[in-house]
Design a protein around this motif. Structure first.
Motif, PDB file in Angstrom:
ATOM      1  N   TYR A 174       0.726  -1.169   0.059  1.00 26.43           N
ATOM      2  CA  TYR A 174      -0.093   0.049  -0.046  1.00 26.43           C
ATOM      3  C   TYR A 174       0.709   1.308  -0.049  1.00 26.43           C
ATOM      4  O   TYR A 174       0.330   2.253  -0.089  1.00 26.43           O
ATOM      5  N   ILE A 175       2.108   1.189   0.196  1.00 24.36           N
ATOM      6  CA  ILE A 175       2.973   2.159  -0.089  1.00 24.36           C
ATOM      7  C   ILE A 175       2.942   2.655  -1.470  1.00 24.36           C
ATOM      8  O   ILE A 175       3.314   1.960  -2.591  1.00 24.36           O
ATOM      9  N   GLY A 176       2.470   4.053  -1.900  1.00 22.92           N
ATOM     10  CA  GLY A 176       2.379   4.323  -3.476  1.00 22.92           C
ATOM     11  C   GLY A 176       0.738   3.931  -3.753  1.00 22.92           C
ATOM     12  O   GLY A 176       0.262   3.205  -3.012  1.00 22.92           O
ATOM     13  N   GLU A 177       0.809   4.188  -5.079  1.00 21.91           N
ATOM     14  CA  GLU A 177      -0.343   3.626  -5.587  1.00 21.91           C
ATOM     15  C   GLU A 177      -0.012   2.248  -6.484  1.00 21.91           C
ATOM     16  O   GLU A 177       0.844   2.107  -7.037  1.00 21.91           O
ATOM     17  N   LYS A 178      -1.278   1.757  -6.493  1.00 19.28           N
ATOM     18  CA  LYS A 178      -1.259   0.291  -7.162  1.00 19.28           C
ATOM     19  C   LYS A 178      -1.470   0.507  -8.630  1.00 19.28           C
ATOM     20  O   LYS A 178      -2.288  -0.054  -9.085  1.00 19.28           O
ATOM     21  N   ASP A 179      -0.908   1.561  -9.341  1.00 17.97           N
ATOM     22  CA  ASP A 179      -0.957   1.479 -10.973  1.00 17.97           C
ATOM     23  C   ASP A 179       0.191   1.889 -11.422  1.00 17.97           C
ATOM     24  O   ASP A 179       1.196   1.831 -10.729  1.00 17.97           O
ATOM     25  N   PHE A 180       0.434   1.926 -12.765  1.00 18.25           N
ATOM     26  CA  PHE A 180       1.731   1.960 -13.403  1.00 18.25           C
ATOM     27  C   PHE A 180       2.377   3.379 -13.321  1.00 18.25           C
ATOM     28  O   PHE A 180       3.744   3.744 -13.736  1.00 18.25           O
ATOM     29  N   ARG A 181       1.625   4.252 -12.903  1.00 15.98           N
ATOM     30  CA  ARG A 181       2.301   5.566 -12.405  1.00 15.98           C
ATOM     31  C   ARG A 181       2.381   6.166 -11.219  1.00 15.98           C
ATOM     32  O   ARG A 181       3.949   6.698 -10.868  1.00 15.98           O
ATOM     33  N   GLY A 182       1.770   5.625 -10.213  1.00 17.67           N
ATOM     34  CA  GLY A 182       1.912   5.960  -8.855  1.00 17.67           C
ATOM     35  C   GLY A 182       2.605   5.207  -7.925  1.00 17.67           C
ATOM     36  O   GLY A 182       2.804   5.305  -6.365  1.00 17.67           O
ATOM     37  N   TRP A 183       3.147   4.205  -8.412  1.00 20.08           N
ATOM     38  CA  TRP A 183       3.892   3.126  -7.538  1.00 20.08           C
ATOM     39  C   TRP A 183       5.214   3.603  -7.124  1.00 20.08           C
ATOM     40  O   TRP A 183       5.835   4.614  -7.487  1.00 20.08           O
ATOM     41  N   LYS A 184       5.654   3.011  -6.035  1.00 17.61           N
ATOM     42  CA  LYS A 184       6.823   3.495  -5.259  1.00 17.61           C
ATOM     43  C   LYS A 184       7.721   2.200  -5.037  1.00 17.61           C
ATOM     44  O   LYS A 184       7.438   1.312  -4.727  1.00 17.61           O
ATOM     45  N   ALA A 185       9.090   2.422  -5.136  1.00 16.09           N
ATOM     46  CA  ALA A 185      10.076   1.326  -4.834  1.00 16.09           C
ATOM     47  C   ALA A 185      10.099   0.899  -3.410  1.00 16.09           C
ATOM     48  O   ALA A 185      10.334  -0.397  -3.350  1.00 16.09           O
ATOM     49  N   ALA A 186       9.721   1.605  -2.586  1.00 15.76           N
ATOM     50  CA  ALA A 186       9.721   1.243  -1.120  1.00 15.76           C
ATOM     51  C   ALA A 186       8.592   0.242  -0.943  1.00 15.76           C
ATOM     52  O   ALA A 186       9.045  -0.301   0.166  1.00 15.76           O
ATOM     53  N   ALA A 187       7.836   0.061  -1.541  1.00 16.72           N
ATOM     54  CA  ALA A 187       6.772  -1.155  -1.529  1.00 16.72           C
ATOM     55  C   ALA A 187       7.685  -2.500  -1.401  1.00 16.72           C
ATOM     56  O   ALA A 187       7.008  -3.407  -0.961  1.00 16.72           O
ATOM     57  N   TRP A 188       8.561  -2.645  -2.247  1.00 14.39           N
ATOM     58  CA  TRP A 188       9.448  -3.811  -2.184  1.00 14.39           C
ATOM     59  C   TRP A 188      10.886  -3.534  -1.271  1.00 14.39           C
ATOM     60  O   TRP A 188      11.398  -4.546  -0.909  1.00 14.39           O
ATOM     61  N   ARG A 189      11.181  -2.347  -1.171  1.00 15.13           N
ATOM     62  CA  ARG A 189      12.422  -2.150  -0.591  1.00 15.13           C
ATOM     63  C   ARG A 189      12.508  -2.260   0.897  1.00 15.13           C
ATOM     64  O   ARG A 189      13.052  -2.954   1.609  1.00 15.13           O
ATOM     65  N   VAL A 190      11.284  -1.974   1.276  1.00 16.03           N
ATOM     66  CA  VAL A 190      11.024  -1.937   2.845  1.00 16.03           C
ATOM     67  C   VAL A 190      11.051  -3.429   3.489  1.00 16.03           C
ATOM     68  O   VAL A 190      11.567  -3.901   4.221  1.00 16.03           O
ATOM     69  N   PRO A 191      10.040  -4.367   2.779  1.00 15.76           N
ATOM     70  CA  PRO A 191      10.022  -5.595   3.325  1.00 15.76           C
ATOM     71  C   PRO A 191      11.277  -6.409   2.936  1.00 15.76           C
ATOM     72  O   PRO A 191      11.871  -7.145   3.899  1.00 15.76           O
ATOM     73  N   TRP A 192      12.128  -6.223   2.005  1.00 14.15           N
ATOM     74  CA  TRP A 192      13.367  -6.785   1.840  1.00 14.15           C
ATOM     75  C   TRP A 192      14.576  -6.420   2.763  1.00 14.15           C
ATOM     76  O   TRP A 192      15.439  -6.873   2.915  1.00 14.15           O
TER      77      TRP A 192
END
Length: 564
Positions: A174-192
């Motif tokens: 849910y970090i950032g938007e779930k579309d091809f424009r508003g996504w954020k890399a933190a959505a996968w950087r944080v869990p990793w």
């Protein structure tokens, strides 16, 4: 001050298994996430991510990303035997923690696919070390009657790691938007990045745990070995009968193997060792060929073909992780009573049934989707209506069949097969088989779903059938036996040459060992165990001495039966 409670020791040590679980779900949770698909996009318009729908890495590249961790684990498992024999089980596990922290740092900082793969290979080195040596460490400390339960906790830790990281990844989606424009890399950087935490905990926790008494004995550190046995098995009582019995077991084994101090992996392939090497290796290979890790890594692809997308897909996938955690518990409680063989045979039977059922559902009711569902080639078919629910149900039932059977037993069984001087290398070789096939399946599965489609399930169904017969004829029962006693089972002079006691004639001996652990040594010395055919501890294979149950590698627990 060292911790002596075996349950606390196991609870800390098996966090190493949790690292494997973290890796599995950290990848499976990302496969359909917009941030992951767009950041590592290789679609028609590729970086800089101008596609209206990012399709992520190509199918083969995604297979490589997934398999890179397993490839590193294969190497880590092999080198772990050398590290373990030289540095000890405890410090080898601690080294694995440091390697994991380095790998996780690179992964969460990844700038491209190449960097991601390098980080996952390094993480794999750590997982290979931990997955090979944690079972060895626990098995060499645990009392025989509880060894299956305690080593099996590693599998439970894996399931908890999978579940925990999956929900962390789900929350971070849910970090950032779930579309091809508003996504954020933190959505996968944080869990990793967060997956470093259990490695830090394990490193600090191992500082207060004792070293394996069997490793200490091999290094002629007998006083320390005795102290550890007393600490773990007798609340510090150096004169407890079971401590003396166990120490004599180890001493006789070390004396018998003193000429084998300098061993290599080639020793595992000598005539008297080849059978148990093959059994240990295939224990881990078959655990992969069940298809379970395919379900773990690519479950979101499977559910996408069943019509689930977005949050619904993630939540449906998470249910199988919950099933995995819950259904591992019965094995931890009763595996030592059930035995290894029945558990493996029942698991193989049911897993084959569910794989064949899924193949039939997909073949009969599935329709091919050109380009794949959501433009993901691995999602090559689509099933709708009641058949889609049946597909999901069979997937859940498959997980429920694996969790109490092949999951925990695959970690418990290999350390029980090998003699002391070869245990570290034997288990590391066995575990390397796990990771070699994990690597191959990580590459194979996306391509298989894209090209042979429903037949992918059929392939795994056939593997489950084959492993049933392999276990039936060649996997002996090791439950309830001391590690030294198991050695004598393979050296049985009345058994099959180079194999020992036929697998179908081996039985559980938990009651006998429980008596030992409670200190009832006199009762055991007074009578032989009915049906015992192996030499007593410290006796060479083929000795004419009577079988016994006390102090060594006999088919009893070592102390020779009194004569006359």
């Amino acid at each position: 001050m060292l911790v002596g409670n075996i349950y606390v020791i196991s609870a800390i040590a098996v966090v190493g298994g949790g690292l494997f679980g973290f890796d599995i779900s950290s990848m499976s949770a990302q496969l359909n996430e917009q941030s992951y698909l767009c950041y590592f996009n290789q679609g028609p318009k590729g970086p800089p991510f101008t596609d209206e729908k990012c399709s992520g890495p190509h199918t083969m590249v995604q297979g490589g990303i997934t398999a890179s961790m397993a490839a590193g684990s294969w190497l880590g498992a092999l080198i772990s035997g050398i590290l373990s024999d030289r540095l000890g089980r405890k410090y080898t596990i601690m080294i694995g923690c440091l390697i994991w922290i380095v790998g996780s740092t690179i992964i969460c900082a990844s700038q491209n696919i190449g960097m991601l793969i390098v980080g996952r290979v390094i993480n794999g080195l750590a997982v290979g070390i931990e997955s090979a040596q944690v079972p060895v460490y626990i098995s060499e400390l645990a009392p025989p009657s509880k060894r299956g339960r305690l080593v099996g906790v590693q599998q439970w830790a894996i399931t908890w790691g999978i579940l925990t990281m999956f929900y962390i990844s789900y929350g971070c989606s849910y970090i950032g938007e779930k579309d091809f424009r508003g996504w954020k890399a933190a959505a996968w950087r944080v869990p990793w990045a967060l997956q470093m935490i259990p490695a830090i905990f394990l490193f600090l926790g191992m500082m207060v745990l004792p070293e394996s008494p069997r490793w200490l004995a091999r290094k002629d550190r007998w006083e320390e070995a005795q102290s550890v046995l007393a600490l773990v098995h007798a609340k510090g009582d150096l004169h407890h009968p079971f401590v003396a019995l166990e120490l004599q077991d180890i001493r006789n084994t070390c004396d018998f193997e003193s000429q084998n101090r300098h061993v290599t992996y080639l020793d595992l392939f000598k005539p008297r060792m080849i059978h148990r090497t093959v059994v240990g290796l295939f224990m881990q290979i078959w655990s992969q060929l069940t298809g379970m890790n395919v379900m773990m890594y690519y479950i979101t692809n499977v559910f996408a073909m069943a019509g689930y997308s977005g949050d619904a897909n993630l939540l449906a996938s998470s249910i199988q992780y919950i099933i995995n955690v819950i259904m591992t518990l019965p094995a931890l409680m009763w595996m030592d009573r059930w035995g290894r063989r029945p558990t493996l045979l029942v698991g193989a039977t049911f897993m084959a049934i569910w794989m064949y059922a899924n193949a039939g559902i997909m073949a009969t009711y599935g329709t091919v989707v050109e380009g794949g569902v959501g433009n993901v080639a691995a999602q090559s078919m689509e099933v709708k209506g009641p058949p889609s629910k049946a597909l999901i149900a069979c997937t859940y039932l498959f997980v429920a069949s694996y969790a109490p059977t092949w999951g925990p037993v695959s970690w418990v069984y290999p350390p029980e097969l090998f003699p002391l001087h070869l245990r570290g290398k034997g288990v590391s070789l066995s575990t390397s088989g796990n990771w070699a096939f994990n690597t191959a399946l990580g590459l194979f599965t996306p391509e298989a779903f894209a090209n042979i489609k429903w037949r992918t399930y059929l392939v795994f169904g056939i593997f489950n059938t084959a492993m049933f017969f392999h276990v039936l004829f060649l996997f002996p029962e090791t439950a309830g036996k001391t590690l030294e006693e198991t050695e004598a089972m393979f050296e049985d002079p009345d058994g099959i040459p180079y194999i020992g006691t036929p697998a179908w004639k081996t039985r559980i001996s938990t009651h006998k060992v429980a008596q030992m652990e409670q200190g009832h040594v006199g009762d055991l010395e007074a009578k032989a165990v009915p049906g015992s055919a192996s030499p007593g501890v410290g006796q060479e294979s083929g000795s004419s001495s009577e079988p016994g149950i006390g102090s060594g590698s006999g088919s009893g627990n070592g102390t020779k039966t009194k004569e006359g």
